[in-house]
Write a protein that holds these residues in place. Structure first.
Motif, PDB file in Angstrom:
ATOM      1  N   LEU A 116     -62.169  -5.298 -61.252  1.00 33.99           N
ATOM      2  CA  LEU A 116     -61.606  -6.042 -62.384  1.00 33.99           C
ATOM      3  C   LEU A 116     -61.071  -7.393 -61.938  1.00 33.99           C
ATOM      4  O   LEU A 116     -61.137  -8.371 -62.664  1.00 33.99           O
ATOM      5  N   ARG A 117     -60.461  -7.436 -60.780  1.00 38.76           N
ATOM      6  CA  ARG A 117     -59.986  -8.715 -60.256  1.00 38.76           C
ATOM      7  C   ARG A 117     -60.280  -8.783 -58.774  1.00 38.76           C
ATOM      8  O   ARG A 117     -59.434  -8.489 -57.937  1.00 38.76           O
ATOM      9  N   GLY A 118     -61.525  -9.104 -58.460  1.00 39.86           N
ATOM     10  CA  GLY A 118     -61.923  -9.236 -57.069  1.00 39.86           C
ATOM     11  C   GLY A 118     -61.700 -10.659 -56.593  1.00 39.86           C
ATOM     12  O   GLY A 118     -61.293 -11.523 -57.354  1.00 39.86           O
ATOM     13  N   PHE A 123     -66.351 -17.011 -55.740  1.00 40.34           N
ATOM     14  CA  PHE A 123     -65.249 -16.642 -54.858  1.00 40.34           C
ATOM     15  C   PHE A 123     -63.991 -17.335 -55.326  1.00 40.34           C
ATOM     16  O   PHE A 123     -63.955 -18.544 -55.511  1.00 40.34           O
ATOM     17  N   ARG A 124     -62.948 -16.548 -55.545  1.00 42.51           N
ATOM     18  CA  ARG A 124     -61.620 -17.103 -55.869  1.00 42.51           C
ATOM     19  C   ARG A 124     -60.624 -16.342 -55.016  1.00 42.51           C
ATOM     20  O   ARG A 124     -60.597 -15.113 -55.048  1.00 42.51           O
ATOM     21  N   ASP A 125     -59.816 -17.089 -54.300  1.00 43.36           N
ATOM     22  CA  ASP A 125     -58.851 -16.434 -53.416  1.00 43.36           C
ATOM     23  C   ASP A 125     -57.651 -16.002 -54.258  1.00 43.36           C
ATOM     24  O   ASP A 125     -56.565 -16.564 -54.156  1.00 43.36           O
ATOM     25  N   GLU A 126     -57.886 -15.010 -55.108  1.00 40.80           N
ATOM     26  CA  GLU A 126     -56.874 -14.530 -56.052  1.00 40.80           C
ATOM     27  C   GLU A 126     -55.628 -14.090 -55.289  1.00 40.80           C
ATOM     28  O   GLU A 126     -55.729 -13.456 -54.236  1.00 40.80           O
ATOM     29  N   ILE A 127     -54.472 -14.399 -55.841  1.00 40.30           N
ATOM     30  CA  ILE A 127     -53.216 -14.076 -55.153  1.00 40.30           C
ATOM     31  C   ILE A 127     -53.033 -12.568 -55.023  1.00 40.30           C
ATOM     32  O   ILE A 127     -52.591 -12.080 -53.998  1.00 40.30           O
ATOM     33  N   LYS A 135     -54.561 -22.561 -54.680  1.00 40.04           N
ATOM     34  CA  LYS A 135     -55.063 -21.858 -53.508  1.00 40.04           C
ATOM     35  C   LYS A 135     -56.213 -20.911 -53.810  1.00 40.04           C
ATOM     36  O   LYS A 135     -56.816 -20.352 -52.896  1.00 40.04           O
ATOM     37  N   GLU A 136     -56.496 -20.696 -55.095  1.00 40.44           N
ATOM     38  CA  GLU A 136     -57.647 -19.857 -55.432  1.00 40.44           C
ATOM     39  C   GLU A 136     -58.945 -20.484 -54.932  1.00 40.44           C
ATOM     40  O   GLU A 136     -59.935 -19.805 -54.713  1.00 40.44           O
ATOM     41  N   LEU A 137     -58.924 -21.812 -54.783  1.00 39.18           N
ATOM     42  CA  LEU A 137     -60.121 -22.510 -54.293  1.00 39.18           C
ATOM     43  C   LEU A 137     -60.185 -22.342 -52.782  1.00 39.18           C
ATOM     44  O   LEU A 137     -59.296 -22.781 -52.059  1.00 39.18           O
TER      45      LEU A 137
END
Ligand code: ATP
Ligand code: MG
Length: 578
Positions: free
Chosen positions: A150-152, A139-143, A91-93
């Motif tokens: 640091l973790r956008g 762009f990564r839809d980080e959980i 889902k990060e994609l």
């Protein structure tokens, strides 16, 4: 720049969702403004910092022979289908559709695009090797988009990709990039460790990460290292030797038999019930790797390292199975065991990975897929189905021994700011990206990829350089080199000296802010510390004796010197940056 005109709003409070130092300070000092979770506006001060990091990266990449290009941020599905990643990338994609109902995604990384660029342009061995890079928002839809920059979800990355005719060429370029990275982080004022790492979703076999070592909460990775020799590795990849342990149960069990072990759902309960050390138990855990169950076997006093397991199972996505999924698996195999009683026997057809620790066990205890029962005095040949994958999937723990020299390993926290990977033909083969050799035969390129988190590097610099009052930017990436603070802007002499220093420093190429606000000196000092200017020149009462005060933010050192000396010191420091 005059402070009265600078577009910055410093605040008394930290942003309420900020957990780590760099996020708190970037918010409070007005560097970033949140638009949505993990999505930030880089305010003018921040943008200056990011451009400096970018420029250092650009200069060193160019110097190392790489060429810059810029690829599109929005990518079509078709290329991701060619590589096989459209199906498996989680889902990060961030996927979307255009007006013609075509599937697209926001670029989280660019292997597919660069491979297609290369195959259209690099046809002959004569054109190779080539290294192409870009600096761009990803762009990564980080959980969990936490920790500010640091973790956008949207963040800036430098990504480079190399194309060689063979492994030897790749090895050479890999070394070249490792050297360039070392230089880049040094120039940014950051101490980094280059550690062995797993290659995660991108794949390939050899990779290293560059870690900023930090004792703040922001260090997301455990780094194991040996103080005696050179060994250092990310916990995803670290290996170790184990201290001696009881692994043969002959004193406890005369023969193999099934015994009742009521209510022993946990390893502690089981070892207590049987009165044996947990090192005599073989633990069976069910994971879901790329949507399929995988059983992991390991000595029960040790934990599974999920990334190692995922790689051993050949997957790119892993999680522990839910109770419902375990029940479903039991059903499928004709068993009815609760978690805690699972075992390898009878699980033929399910992918199974056994850790190295399993192979030392003799006359041990293992689940047999019957609730409230275990097999004791078991041996591997009785219980292991065929085709078990043997691999090191164990999480290394503090106190275990260096795999190279046997001394106890130390552990520290690190922030990954960059990494280098040997991809080999992982993308070129499926995407049919080939060159023609001297005999007219075609071969897939041998590729490497090399990433640096530009925005993460800036934030990591704060984690490594700050105090309770604010940021201590390394000079090379500070938004401005120096702030000049006239204590009293009504004082003509103070203003005259401050203005003239401002003008001469500017014309010497120094980046300088004049704090011309009609504020108390204390307020100006607080802001100067918070924003983190590497130098502060205070023009106050002592100017009557011809002296100003020069403060170095990093060390806190303060000296009273003439304006001329202050000017020269700062010019020298700025000129000494490469
Ligand atoms: P991580 O394990 O931290 O998620 P990654 O392995 O996904 O990193 P890569 O895909 O190799 O990272 O990306 C290259 C670099 O981009 C990383 O070394 C890191 O500096 C940076 N980076 C990755 N994800 C983020 C993010 N969400 N926010 C900021 N920077 C990131
Ligand atoms: Mg990631």
């Amino acid at each position: 720049m005059k402070m009265s005109k600078l577009f910055v709003q410093t605040m008394r409070e930290f942003p309420s969702d900020a957990e780590v130092i760099s996020h708190k300070m970037l918010g409070r000092a007005g560097y970033i403004k949140k638009l949505a979770p993990g999505v930030y506006t880089y305010q003018p001060l921040m943008w200056r910092v990011l451009k400096k990091v970018e420029n250092i990266v650009r200069e060193e990449m160019d110097r190392a022979g790489a060429q810059e290009l810029l690829m599109p941020f929005v990518q079509p599905k078709e290329l991701w289908e060619e590589s096989g990643r459209w199906e498996v990338y989680g889902k990060e994609l961030m996927r979307l559709k255009d007006r013609h109902d075509r599937d697209m995604c926001l670029g989280p990384t660019h292997e597919e695009i660069i491979t297609s660029v290369a195959r259209d342009g690099l046809k002959s061995y004569k054109q190779l090797p080539v290294n192409l890079y870009q600096i761009q928002s990803k762009f990564r839809d980080e959980i969990r988009p936490r920790y500010g920059l640091l973790r956008g979800r949207e963040f800036i990355m430098k990504d480079a990709y190399s194309f060689d005719i063979d492994e030897a060429g790749l090895d050479k370029e890999y070394e070249n990039m490792a050297r360039a990275y070392k230089k880049i982080f040094e120039r940014c004022g950051l101490e980094t460790k280059m550690v062995q790492s797993d290659s995660g979703a991108i794949g390939g076999s050899v990779s290293h990460e560059f870690m900023v070592i930090t004792d703040t909460d922001a260090g997301e990775n455990d780094v194991f290292y040996c103080e005696e020799c050179d060994y250092s590795a990310n916990s995803n990849h670290a290996i170790s030797k184990l201290p001696e342990a009881v692994v043969d149960g002959k004193e406890y069990f005369k023969e193999a038999k099934i015994v009742d072990t009521p209510q022993t759902h946990s390893i502690e309960q089981l070892s207590e019930f049987l009165n044996i050390p947990s090192t005599l138990i073989l633990k069976s855990l069910v994971y879901i790797v790329d949507k399929k169950p995988v059983i992991a076997l390991i000595r029960a006093d040790k934990a599974v390292e999920e990334t190692k397991l995922m790689n051993a199972a050949g997957g790119i996505d892993i999680r522990i199975a839910s109770a419902a999924e375990i029940a479903e698996l039991m059903d499928e195999k004709g068993f009815n065991a609760e978690p805690g009683f699972i075992g390898p026997k009878g699980m033929n057809g399910i992918k199974m990975v056994a850790d190295e620790t399993v192979y030392d066990l003799k006359n041990f205890v293992v689940g047999i897929n019957q609730t409230d029962k275990h097999l004791v005095g078991a041996n591997l040949e009785d219980i292991l189905p065929e085709n078990v994958i043997r691999a090191d999937i164990r999480l290394v723990e503090r106190g275990e021994l260096c795999p190279e020299c046997g001394k106890p390993l130390s552990v520290t926290k690190g922030i990954e700011v960059g990494n280098i990977f040997k991809l080999g033909t992982k993308y070129s083969k499926p995407m049919n990206a080939v060159y023609t050799d001297v005999n007219g035969k075609t071969h897939p390129y041998v590729m490497g990829c090399y990433g640096i988190g530009i925005s993460r590097t800036a934030a990591a610099a704060i984690e490594a350089h700050h105090d309770e009052n604010g940021i201590k930017w390394p000079l090379a990436i500070a938004p401005y080199h120096v702030v000049i603070v006239p204590v009293n802007i009504q004082d003509e002499l103070q203003m005259k000296v401050a203005n003239s220093l401002y003008e001469v420093l500017k014309s010497a190429g120094v980046e300088v802010v004049l704090d011309d606000r009609d504020e108390r000196a204390g307020v100006k000092f607080k802001d100067a510390d918070l924003i983190g200017f590497p130098f502060r020149i205070t023009v106050g009462k002592t100017i009557a004796e011809g002296l100003v005060e020069c403060k170095i933010r990093e060390s806190g050192e303060m000296v009273k010197i003439t304006p001329e000396e202050a000017k020269q010191n700062i010019i020298d420091a700025v000129m000494s940056l490469q």
